[in-house]
Design a protein around this motif. Sequence first.
Motif, PDB file in Angstrom:
ATOM      1  N   VAL A 656       0.867  -1.183   0.000  1.00 55.06           N
ATOM      2  CA  VAL A 656       0.000   0.000   0.000  1.00 55.06           C
ATOM      3  C   VAL A 656       0.903   1.231   0.000  1.00 55.06           C
ATOM      4  O   VAL A 656       1.828   1.330   0.818  1.00 55.06           O
ATOM      5  CB  VAL A 656      -0.925   0.011   1.238  1.00 55.06           C
ATOM      6  N   PHE A 657       0.617   2.172  -0.898  1.00 56.10           N
ATOM      7  CA  PHE A 657       1.481   3.342  -1.021  1.00 56.10           C
ATOM      8  C   PHE A 657       0.665   4.524  -1.538  1.00 56.10           C
ATOM      9  O   PHE A 657      -0.552   4.413  -1.773  1.00 56.10           O
ATOM     10  CB  PHE A 657       2.655   3.048  -1.969  1.00 56.10           C
ATOM     11  N   VAL A 658       1.336   5.664  -1.749  1.00 57.05           N
ATOM     12  CA  VAL A 658       0.702   6.860  -2.300  1.00 57.05           C
ATOM     13  C   VAL A 658       1.362   7.187  -3.635  1.00 57.05           C
ATOM     14  O   VAL A 658       2.592   7.262  -3.729  1.00 57.05           O
ATOM     15  CB  VAL A 658       0.817   8.059  -1.334  1.00 57.05           C
ATOM     16  N   ARG A 659       0.527   7.369  -4.644  1.00 56.11           N
ATOM     17  CA  ARG A 659       1.025   7.782  -5.960  1.00 56.11           C
ATOM     18  C   ARG A 659       0.118   8.891  -6.474  1.00 56.11           C
ATOM     19  O   ARG A 659      -1.099   8.721  -6.531  1.00 56.11           O
ATOM     20  CB  ARG A 659       1.021   6.624  -6.949  1.00 56.11           C
ATOM     21  N   GLY A 660       0.717  10.000  -6.844  1.00 55.42           N
ATOM     22  CA  GLY A 660      -0.068  11.123  -7.340  1.00 55.42           C
ATOM     23  C   GLY A 660      -1.095  11.584  -6.317  1.00 55.42           C
ATOM     24  O   GLY A 660      -2.220  11.945  -6.683  1.00 55.42           O
ATOM     25  N   ASN A 661      -0.723  11.526  -5.061  1.00 54.16           N
ATOM     26  CA  ASN A 661      -1.572  11.957  -3.935  1.00 54.16           C
ATOM     27  C   ASN A 661      -2.779  11.043  -3.706  1.00 54.16           C
ATOM     28  O   ASN A 661      -3.683  11.377  -2.947  1.00 54.16           O
ATOM     29  CB  ASN A 661      -2.065  13.401  -4.133  1.00 54.16           C
ATOM     30  N   ARG A 662      -2.780   9.854  -4.354  1.00 53.94           N
ATOM     31  CA  ARG A 662      -3.864   8.893  -4.165  1.00 53.94           C
ATOM     32  C   ARG A 662      -3.336   7.631  -3.475  1.00 53.94           C
ATOM     33  O   ARG A 662      -2.261   7.128  -3.815  1.00 53.94           O
ATOM     34  CB  ARG A 662      -4.499   8.509  -5.505  1.00 53.94           C
ATOM     35  N   ILE A 663      -4.100   7.162  -2.517  1.00 53.15           N
ATOM     36  CA  ILE A 663      -3.758   5.900  -1.862  1.00 53.15           C
ATOM     37  C   ILE A 663      -3.976   4.776  -2.871  1.00 53.15           C
ATOM     38  O   ILE A 663      -5.013   4.714  -3.545  1.00 53.15           O
ATOM     39  CB  ILE A 663      -4.631   5.670  -0.616  1.00 53.15           C
ATOM     40  N   THR A 664      -2.994   3.894  -2.975  1.00 51.74           N
ATOM     41  CA  THR A 664      -3.058   2.830  -3.975  1.00 51.74           C
ATOM     42  C   THR A 664      -2.787   1.476  -3.324  1.00 51.74           C
ATOM     43  O   THR A 664      -1.847   1.324  -2.531  1.00 51.74           O
ATOM     44  CB  THR A 664      -2.025   3.072  -5.095  1.00 51.74           C
ATOM     45  N   LEU A 665      -3.611   0.498  -3.687  1.00 53.68           N
ATOM     46  CA  LEU A 665      -3.416  -0.885  -3.272  1.00 53.68           C
ATOM     47  C   LEU A 665      -2.840  -1.641  -4.454  1.00 53.68           C
ATOM     48  O   LEU A 665      -3.343  -1.530  -5.575  1.00 53.68           O
ATOM     49  CB  LEU A 665      -4.741  -1.536  -2.866  1.00 53.68           C
ATOM     50  N   ALA A 666      -1.778  -2.409  -4.214  1.00 56.63           N
ATOM     51  CA  ALA A 666      -1.174  -3.167  -5.309  1.00 56.63           C
ATOM     52  C   ALA A 666      -0.869  -4.582  -4.843  1.00 56.63           C
ATOM     53  O   ALA A 666      -0.391  -4.805  -3.728  1.00 56.63           O
ATOM     54  CB  ALA A 666       0.111  -2.497  -5.789  1.00 56.63           C
ATOM     55  N   GLU A 667      -1.191  -5.554  -5.707  1.00 59.09           N
ATOM     56  CA  GLU A 667      -0.848  -6.956  -5.469  1.00 59.09           C
ATOM     57  C   GLU A 667      -0.251  -7.479  -6.752  1.00 59.09           C
ATOM     58  O   GLU A 667      -0.960  -7.722  -7.734  1.00 59.09           O
ATOM     59  CB  GLU A 667      -2.076  -7.759  -5.065  1.00 59.09           C
ATOM     60  N   GLY A 668       1.072  -7.653  -6.747  1.00 57.11           N
ATOM     61  CA  GLY A 668       1.750  -8.001  -7.984  1.00 57.11           C
ATOM     62  C   GLY A 668       1.546  -6.898  -8.999  1.00 57.11           C
ATOM     63  O   GLY A 668       1.807  -5.721  -8.731  1.00 57.11           O
ATOM     64  N   SER A 669       1.050  -7.250 -10.175  1.00 56.09           N
ATOM     65  CA  SER A 669       0.852  -6.267 -11.241  1.00 56.09           C
ATOM     66  C   SER A 669      -0.500  -5.564 -11.162  1.00 56.09           C
ATOM     67  O   SER A 669      -0.735  -4.588 -11.882  1.00 56.09           O
ATOM     68  CB  SER A 669       0.971  -6.958 -12.610  1.00 56.09           C
ATOM     69  N   GLU A 670      -1.386  -6.024 -10.275  1.00 55.44           N
ATOM     70  CA  GLU A 670      -2.716  -5.435 -10.181  1.00 55.44           C
ATOM     71  C   GLU A 670      -2.706  -4.249  -9.216  1.00 55.44           C
ATOM     72  O   GLU A 670      -2.070  -4.298  -8.162  1.00 55.44           O
ATOM     73  CB  GLU A 670      -3.731  -6.479  -9.708  1.00 55.44           C
ATOM     74  N   GLU A 671      -3.431  -3.201  -9.593  1.00 51.02           N
ATOM     75  CA  GLU A 671      -3.500  -1.996  -8.769  1.00 51.02           C
ATOM     76  C   GLU A 671      -4.946  -1.540  -8.610  1.00 51.02           C
ATOM     77  O   GLU A 671      -5.762  -1.718  -9.518  1.00 51.02           O
ATOM     78  CB  GLU A 671      -2.688  -0.854  -9.382  1.00 51.02           C
ATOM     79  N   THR A 672      -5.229  -0.948  -7.440  1.00 47.29           N
ATOM     80  CA  THR A 672      -6.526  -0.315  -7.201  1.00 47.29           C
ATOM     81  C   THR A 672      -6.263   1.043  -6.583  1.00 47.29           C
ATOM     82  O   THR A 672      -5.695   1.142  -5.475  1.00 47.29           O
ATOM     83  CB  THR A 672      -7.404  -1.146  -6.246  1.00 47.29           C
ATOM     84  N   ALA A 673      -6.625   2.093  -7.280  1.00 41.04           N
ATOM     85  CA  ALA A 673      -6.438   3.454  -6.766  1.00 41.04           C
ATOM     86  C   ALA A 673      -7.649   3.837  -5.922  1.00 41.04           C
ATOM     87  O   ALA A 673      -8.803   3.703  -6.361  1.00 41.04           O
ATOM     88  CB  ALA A 673      -6.260   4.436  -7.913  1.00 41.04           C
ATOM     89  N   LEU A 674      -7.377   4.310  -4.728  1.00 37.42           N
ATOM     90  CA  LEU A 674      -8.441   4.760  -3.845  1.00 37.42           C
ATOM     91  C   LEU A 674      -8.572   6.275  -3.963  1.00 37.42           C
ATOM     92  O   LEU A 674      -8.140   6.866  -4.942  1.00 37.42           O
ATOM     93  CB  LEU A 674      -8.157   4.314  -2.409  1.00 37.42           C
ATOM     94  N   LEU A 675      -9.096   6.916  -2.928  1.00 36.33           N
ATOM     95  CA  LEU A 675      -9.383   8.338  -3.055  1.00 36.33           C
ATOM     96  C   LEU A 675      -8.131   9.194  -2.859  1.00 36.33           C
ATOM     97  O   LEU A 675      -7.115   8.750  -2.314  1.00 36.33           O
ATOM     98  CB  LEU A 675     -10.452   8.747  -2.050  1.00 36.33           C
ATOM     99  N   ASP A 676      -8.268  10.430  -3.286  1.00 39.58           N
ATOM    100  CA  ASP A 676      -7.211  11.422  -3.136  1.00 39.58           C
ATOM    101  C   ASP A 676      -7.089  11.792  -1.665  1.00 39.58           C
ATOM    102  O   ASP A 676      -8.084  11.915  -0.950  1.00 39.58           O
ATOM    103  CB  ASP A 676      -7.545  12.663  -3.974  1.00 39.58           C
ATOM    104  N   LEU A 677      -5.849  11.990  -1.202  1.00 44.47           N
ATOM    105  CA  LEU A 677      -5.622  12.356   0.200  1.00 44.47           C
ATOM    106  C   LEU A 677      -6.343  13.648   0.570  1.00 44.47           C
ATOM    107  O   LEU A 677      -6.730  13.846   1.731  1.00 44.47           O
ATOM    108  CB  LEU A 677      -4.120  12.507   0.463  1.00 44.47           C
ATOM    109  N   ALA A 678      -6.541  14.501  -0.412  1.00 46.31           N
ATOM    110  CA  ALA A 678      -7.183  15.785  -0.140  1.00 46.31           C
ATOM    111  C   ALA A 678      -8.633  15.618   0.294  1.00 46.31           C
ATOM    112  O   ALA A 678      -9.223  16.539   0.889  1.00 46.31           O
ATOM    113  CB  ALA A 678      -7.106  16.677  -1.379  1.00 46.31           C
TER     114      ALA A 678
END
Length: 724
Positions: A656-678
């Motif tokens: 789990v990390f932040v990319r482009g100010n969005r929380i992102t879930l990643a498992e291998g090559s799959e990603e799910t972008a969650l909401l913006d930190l703002a």
Amino acid sequence: MNKKNDIKFLRVTHLRGPNIWTYRPVIEAWLDIGELEDFPSNTLPGFTERLTAWLPGLVEHHCGVGHRGGFLERLRDGTWAGHILEHVVLELQNMAGMKTGFGKTRSTGQRGVYKMAFRTRDEIVGRAALDAGHRLMMAAINDTPFDMAATVQRLTELVDRWCLGPSTAHIVDAATDRRIPSIRLTEGNLVQLGHGAAQRRIWTAETDRTSAIGEGIASDKDLTKTLLSSCGVPVPEGALVRSAEEAWEEAQDIGLPVVVKPVDANHGRGVTLNLMSEAEVSAAYAIAAEAGDSQSVLVERFIPGNEHRLLVVGREVVAAAKGESLWVTGDGSASVVELCNSQINTDPRRGESEEHPLGLVNPHDSEIMLDLKRQGLTPDSVPQRGQKVLIQVNGNVADDVTDQVHPSVAHAAALAARIVGLDIAGIDLVCEDISRPLEEQRGAIIEVNSSPGLLAHIKPASGQPRKVGKAIVDHLFAQGETGRIPVVGVTGTLGTSLIARLVGCLVHITGKHVGVANGEGLYLDARQVSSRDSTGFDAGQRLLINRTVQTAVFESNARSILSEGLPYDRCLVGIVTDMEGLGDVAEFHIKDQDALRNVIRSQVDVVLPEGTAVLNAANEAVAALAELSDGRVIFYALDEHHPVMAAHRASGERVVFVRGNRITLAEGSEETALLDLAKIPPATVKHPDSVLAAVAAAWALGVPSDLICGGLRAFDATPKKTIH
């Protein structure tokens, strides 16, 4: 030999939950062995011989050597007082009837000062064993007298007083074998199996499924017999009477011999058998009326044969035992009382404690006196040499016959339990041969008992012990059920209170009832019900006992682990944020990062195999704990390119990390972008690492991503004090 100075106890603590030593409760003692630091066991003349003479069972202690006699080798080669005391205390507990085996002793780095821990099933007994072991060891060192028998007797009495009874302990052990956790709710035998909403409760052989109506019916023998008879279960004919005269009239109508018993007593109390005369019936009536505290008494047809006790759990007979009549043989000089004491009460199965499946026989009991009177004897009579004297016809069920029970007999017993309404019942029946149908031999069910005794099946006099505890646990928990609710543990110093509350919020939004215990207080479904620091053991137990809680979240830290242990045995998700706070635990002899790591790792050690450790990848020491997890690992960090994150993701695992100010879930090559930190409230988003840790935990718990987003929008890190 000069007498050695005494060992000093600097601190003694009961660690009630998983700790730096083990998963189980232990007593931890800090010892200053003083001058004994210079005198290992092989330098103390006669010490080993005296110690092993008092404690011959030490030969069974493998110690680190790994085989029988290993600890004795250590004694002969030379080991120190703290290590010896550990084994002495364990052996004293074993001798008192509380079987334990785990112990460890480690130096603190300060000369002569050691930490020693040993497993105990009860704090009071454990502390008493520690005190007794200390005195015993010093007596062995200084060659002074020690009353071993009195010491073991006192510890045995404490075990009987404070530990679970053997029947309850047998059930709890069966639950432990299935990895179902348990919590003792009282000083007695009321025990919770499982946690929160998944829990069940037992009180020896009663459960939270045991019907109060069923127990009421079982205590009314006349009503029980009426119900059984109406459903086709064979019972002895008879009637309720209210005077000795009525009893004799009914006996004549039924036909002699008869049985007289209380209408509302259990387990054979006040029952007199094989009555043949008016005088015997009248005397038996008085005994039954007194035992049942009622003028209403049952008179029934006497059924010849052997008494049997069948244990029904759920819809099945899981154990059966056969009774035997008790006799003594006269020697021409001893009274009946003396013969009972020498020929019956010496049986090791007999005693007054719960450990004994059979009670002591007292010839002055009214039922026995009546049987003696029928033989022309009293308790003080002296039978002739070789004369056989009947002491008891029934009440001595002890020989296992489970494998001999005819299917139709088992069906009748199980049906009787269902008719009365008991999930666990002891069915008393009389027949000549348990392997034949009752109708072939005029056999009958004579009693249905609630809260039946289990010891006759656990420790039979002959035959195979039965796993009745397992049967009861399997009755309460279906195959695959563990009694567990999702437990989340959070350990560290950075934002752990916030993480605990946020995880609680994210799970609660799925519709589950959630409890949170953290440094800010105790929360139920996001409502603060206590503002006191709730990182301790007792506050955590409050959540696990609460039958509405479906998920529990706990904050811990190094200090709470060292002083009490974790408040749960295992967790589904374990979060570690950092390894700071060394100065806060200096008093516990935690002096460097390696020692602190050994404390913090407890949070990862308790993660279930099907669970997940959530670890801060940006902290090298925390990330290194991944190898200790029995379950999966989710790393979190603000930087997705951190080497630990990149390597973990490359292996197909979760991050789990932040990319482009969005929380992102990643498992291998799959990603799910969650909401913006703002979009997260300011009081919450100013702690981004804590937000990532909570999101990772929610992901591990299976919370859908859209609900995670909704929870993050709604959660306000500002504590709300809505105490109810």
